[in-house]
Scaffold this active site. Structure first.
Site, short mmCIF file in Angstrom:
data_model
loop_
_atom_site.label_atom_id
_atom_site.label_comp_id
_atom_site.label_asym_id
_atom_site.label_seq_id
_atom_site.Cartn_x
_atom_site.Cartn_y
_atom_site.Cartn_z
N SER A 292 1.03 -1.26 -0.08
CA SER A 292 -0.26 -0.04 0.00
C SER A 292 1.00 1.27 0.00
O SER A 292 2.00 1.07 0.46
CB SER A 292 -0.76 -0.03 1.09
OG SER A 292 -1.49 1.05 1.28
N TYR B 219 -1.88 -1.69 10.70
CA TYR B 219 -1.89 -1.89 9.52
C TYR B 219 -0.76 -1.38 8.58
O TYR B 219 0.06 -1.89 7.87
CB TYR B 219 -3.39 -1.50 8.86
CG TYR B 219 -3.36 -1.71 7.42
CD1 TYR B 219 -3.96 -2.89 6.82
CD2 TYR B 219 -3.38 -0.61 6.31
CE1 TYR B 219 -3.83 -3.18 5.35
CE2 TYR B 219 -3.36 -0.72 5.09
CZ TYR B 219 -3.76 -2.17 4.29
OH TYR B 219 -4.00 -2.22 3.25
P1 NAP Z 1 -10.84 -7.29 1.13
O1 NAP Z 1 -11.80 -7.16 -0.13
O2 NAP Z 1 -11.14 -7.39 2.28
O3 NAP Z 1 -9.99 -8.85 0.49
C1 NAP Z 1 -9.16 -9.27 1.41
C2 NAP Z 1 -8.85 -10.73 1.00
O4 NAP Z 1 -7.86 -11.35 1.86
C3 NAP Z 1 -10.18 -11.58 1.15
O5 NAP Z 1 -10.12 -12.33 0.29
C4 NAP Z 1 -9.76 -12.24 2.52
O6 NAP Z 1 -10.62 -13.64 2.81
C5 NAP Z 1 -8.26 -12.58 2.43
N1 NAP Z 1 -7.72 -13.07 3.61
C6 NAP Z 1 -7.85 -12.12 4.85
N2 NAP Z 1 -7.01 -13.06 5.74
C7 NAP Z 1 -6.72 -14.21 5.18
C8 NAP Z 1 -6.14 -15.37 5.46
N3 NAP Z 1 -5.64 -15.61 6.92
N4 NAP Z 1 -6.05 -16.18 4.83
C9 NAP Z 1 -6.44 -16.24 3.55
N5 NAP Z 1 -7.17 -15.24 2.83
C10 NAP Z 1 -7.31 -14.11 3.81
O7 NAP Z 1 -9.62 -6.23 0.82
P2 NAP Z 1 -8.98 -5.76 -0.55
O8 NAP Z 1 -8.95 -4.29 -0.56
O9 NAP Z 1 -9.21 -6.37 -1.63
O10 NAP Z 1 -7.26 -6.00 -0.02
C11 NAP Z 1 -6.48 -6.88 -0.74
C12 NAP Z 1 -5.21 -6.49 -0.49
O11 NAP Z 1 -4.81 -5.32 -0.89
C13 NAP Z 1 -4.79 -6.44 0.82
O12 NAP Z 1 -3.33 -7.02 1.10
C14 NAP Z 1 -4.73 -4.99 1.39
O13 NAP Z 1 -4.03 -4.49 2.51
C15 NAP Z 1 -4.34 -4.37 -0.08
N6 NAP Z 1 -4.77 -2.94 -0.17
C16 NAP Z 1 -6.05 -2.45 -0.34
C17 NAP Z 1 -6.10 -1.22 -0.49
C18 NAP Z 1 -7.59 -0.68 -0.70
O14 NAP Z 1 -7.74 0.57 -0.74
N7 NAP Z 1 -8.69 -1.61 -0.67
C19 NAP Z 1 -5.10 -0.23 -0.62
C20 NAP Z 1 -3.95 -0.73 -0.50
C21 NAP Z 1 -3.62 -2.05 -0.24
P3 NAP Z 1 -12.03 -13.59 3.56
O15 NAP Z 1 -13.17 -13.19 2.56
O16 NAP Z 1 -11.91 -14.95 4.03
O17 NAP Z 1 -11.89 -12.50 4.74
#
Ligand code: NAP
Length: 240
Positions: free
Chosen positions: A143, A163
């Site tokens: 991020s 985070y």
């Molecule tokens: P999200 O929709 O909450 O997706 C997170 C994913 O990670 C879900 O599939 C979740 O599965 C999975 N997960 C969490 N813990 C896990 C575990 N122990 N084992 C396997 N899977 C696990 O969020 P997202 O925004 O798409 O995030 C994806 C990545 O992008 C993350 O690393 C986040 O930090 C990064 N990111 C996001 C943003 C943003 O603005 N959204 C910005 C920068 C970086 P479940 O459905 O089972 O919970």
């Protein structure tokens, strides 16, 4: 060597991870959908298949050593190697804002367990399979918040004690992986998706998961003369 390429995306059942799986699938990769919940994983695989993606489910909880070992065995049995690993699974702390003075060691430990140790578990388990690929690529989903330079220069909102530092830790670790793997054909880079509307932020993000997925897809499909050990967003290099 066949043209078939195998990818594994962790946390691929929803959000940005799902769109990375969809994007890699559209490019012709056979995609392992890493997800810890059986129903959510099956639903995602069905959705991807309906869109024409050659997807298969990989039961995977990145915080669980046995689950990660089993995932590597599943991929070895099915594909014999791995060409692309996208370490996308990530969590925020159970409190928000997760200010340093409010974060307990237990909260920090659980965020680190997924966002940092999860990447180490999965990467180290998959490395023997990646070493069998002609063009192995690893992408770690970080991020802009994890950039110390940007954090001191810009107002990213409330201070974060779990985070944000977890992503800085992940960045530091990725650089060390790149150093160790420098004389191999494995490229490992960090993607910053931007502020994306997903469950993670209560859908407050300003871009779509499809847009947020593009930089990870690009880094997952870098040519052999592409970079390694760098951090990138849609506009290019992100400062440390
Ligand atoms: P999200 O929709 O909450 O997706 C997170 C994913 O990670 C879900 O599939 C979740 O599965 C999975 N997960 C969490 N813990 C896990 C575990 N122990 N084992 C396997 N899977 C696990 O969020 P997202 O925004 O798409 O995030 C994806 C990545 O992008 C993350 O690393 C986040 O930090 C990064 N990111 C996001 C943003 C943003 O603005 N959204 C910005 C920068 C970086 P479940 O459905 O089972 O919970």
């Amino acid at each position: 060597m066949s043209d078939t390429t195998y990818a594994l995306v962790t946390g691929a059942n929803k959000g940005i991870g799902f769109e990375i799986a969809a994007g890699l699938g559209a490019l012709g990769h056979i995609v392992g959908v890493g997800a810890r919940n059986d129903q959510r994983r099956e639903d995602a695989v069905a959705k991807l298949r309906a869109a024409g993606v050659d997807a298969f489910g990989v039961p995977l909880d990145v915080t669980d050593d046995a689950s990660v070992t089993a995932a590597a065995a599943l991929i070895e049995g099915r594909a014999g190697r791995l060409d692309v690993l996208v370490n996308n699974a990530g969590v925020i702390a159970g409190i928000w804002p997760d200010s340093p003075t409010a974060v307990t060691p237990a909260i920090l430990q659980s965020v680190i367990d997924t966002n940092v140790l999860g990447v180490v578990r999965v990467t180290n388990a998959m490395l023997p399979l990646l070493r069998r690929s002609a063009h192995p690529r690893i992408v770690n989903q970080s991020s802009h918040l994890g950039s110390l330079t940007l954090t001191v220069q810009q107002d990213f909102g409330p201070a974060s004690g779990a985070y944000t530092p977890s992503k800085t830790f992940l960045n530091a670790l990725t650089v060390q992986y790149a150093k160790e793997l420098n004389d191999t054909n494995i490229k490992i880079n960090i993607s910053c998706p931007g502020y994306v509307a997903t469950d993670l932020n209560g859908f407050q993000g300003t871009s779509t998961p499809t847009d947020g997925a593009q930089i990870a897809i690009k880094l997952a499909t870098l040519p052999d003369d592409g970079p390694t050990g760098g951090m990138f967003d849609a506009d290019g290099i992100v400062p440390w």
